[in-house]
Design an enzyme around this catalytic site. Structure first.
Site: not given
Ligand code: GH3
Ligand code: MG
Ligand code: MG
Length: 328
Positions: A217, A244, A200, A208
């Protein structure tokens, strides 16, 4: 009745009927060849002349397998023999034998040496009391065949799209579910093992939020490409598990081997030096956390258990401060 047939009027009628039949034979868009009991060609219609480049005056009276020696000993010769001796009809399947005759759909195809794909039907004909003949009918199925090929290609493309992630091009969640199930069953059958990495990206939400979704992306594409490049065995599978989060299935790998691969993948992401200034007090670049679990005889023994254990290890890696690897 017999006498009637010999009146001048009837003769005329017969002649014109023959002419009619000849015109039909010349006009139809199928090939017609008739051979007699000694396999000599007694009929070779216009379609045959046009598509073979061999006129009927060259073909008539010649033994079919002398004119086209490449057909000797093949399925067509067997079908002709069956028709002449056993009165059996047969169809030569175009999938087994796509282009038995040297025929071409058009002059351009002939110039390229590209044979017509053919459907061939062989039918016995009995004329008079004991005249045994055999009719060979040919038709051009090139169009149907190329349509079929296009359909097959489109189906394959759809299948690929169904199993690959639209953004990163790696396997998607659906493909992962199928693969993990298959590998777990294989490992259990062989008394072997299979390891799973859950990867992860750390602090991806602030990435983002600050750099925008498009750059987010791009980051996902870059990270997945970096991970994919390191997996060398064809049995290893990288999949996008969700947002992610990525998963790597490592068949036949024990926890030590899985840990070594996780270390290489983890370092590879660091080496990308993807700038991330909003990680709080952490390193100002994109990093990943990795959880590892291994299915082994007598321990975890189903896919759900394996995924749960890897997830749990990933959660521990996050709790311990991210940018690290934890083995379940
Ligand atoms: P952690 O270190 O605990 O993993 O925190 P994090 O911020 O990585 O985790 P969190 O689950 O809070 O956020 C994941 C983010 O990933 C939320 C969303 O904005 C982003 N995300 C998910 N799928 C996509 C995608 O397909 N494209 C983009 N650009 N962002 C995405
Ligand atoms: Mg994450
Ligand atoms: Mg995650």
């Amino acid at each position: 009745m017999l006498n009637m047939a010999h009146t001048p009027e009837n003769k005329l009628e017969q002649t014109s009927r023959l002419q009619l039949l000849e015109s039909v034979l010349a006009a139809v868009s199928v090939g017609a060849i008739v051979v007699d009991g000694s396999r000599r060609i007694v009929l070779w219609n216009k379609w045959m002349s046009r598509h073979s480049g061999c006129a009927d005056d060259k073909a008539l009276g010649v033994a079919l397998f002398d004119l086209l020696p490449e057909l000797r000993g093949g399925r067509l010769e067997a079908a002709v023999t069956q028709a002449l001796t056993n009165h059996f009809s047969s169809l030569l399947s175009p999938t087994l034998n796509r282009s038995p005759f040297p025929l071409f759909s058009n002059p351009a195809a002939a110039a390229r040496g590209e044979r017509m794909q053919q459907a061939v039907a062989v039918t016995p004909l009995t004329i008079g009391d004991d005249g045994q003949y055999c009719l060979i009918q040919l038709s051009d199925v090139s169009m149907a065949a190329s349509r079929e090929k296009l359909l097959r290609e489109q189906t394959e493309l759809l299948r690929m799209q169904t199993f690959s992630d639209g953004l990163t091009g790696v396997a998607n969640r659906r493909a992962f579910d199928v693969a993990i199930d298959r590998e777990v069953r294989r490992a259990k059958r062989n008394g072997g093992m299979v390891s799973l990495l859950m990867i992860d990206i750390d602090h991806f939400k602030p990435y983002n939020d600050h750099y925008g979704h498009q750059q987010g992306d791009q980051c996902l594409i870059q990270v997945s490409a970096a991970l994919q490049a390191l997996l060398q065995r064809s049995v290893d599978m990288l999949a996008r598990y969700g947002g992610e989060e990525f998963a790597v299935i490592l068949p036949d790998n024990d926890p030590q081997q899985a840990l070594r691969i996780a270390q290489v993948l983890h370092q590879r992401v660091l080496d990308q030096h993807i700038r991330h200034d909003y990680t709080g007090s952490a390193l100002p670049q994109i990093t990943v956390s990795i959880g590892i679990a291994t299915l082994r005889p007598g321990q975890i023994n189903d896919a759900a258990g394996l995924i749960g254990a890897a997830d749990h290890a990933l959660y521990d890696a996050k709790r311990q401060g991210r940018n690290r690897i934890v083995v379940a």
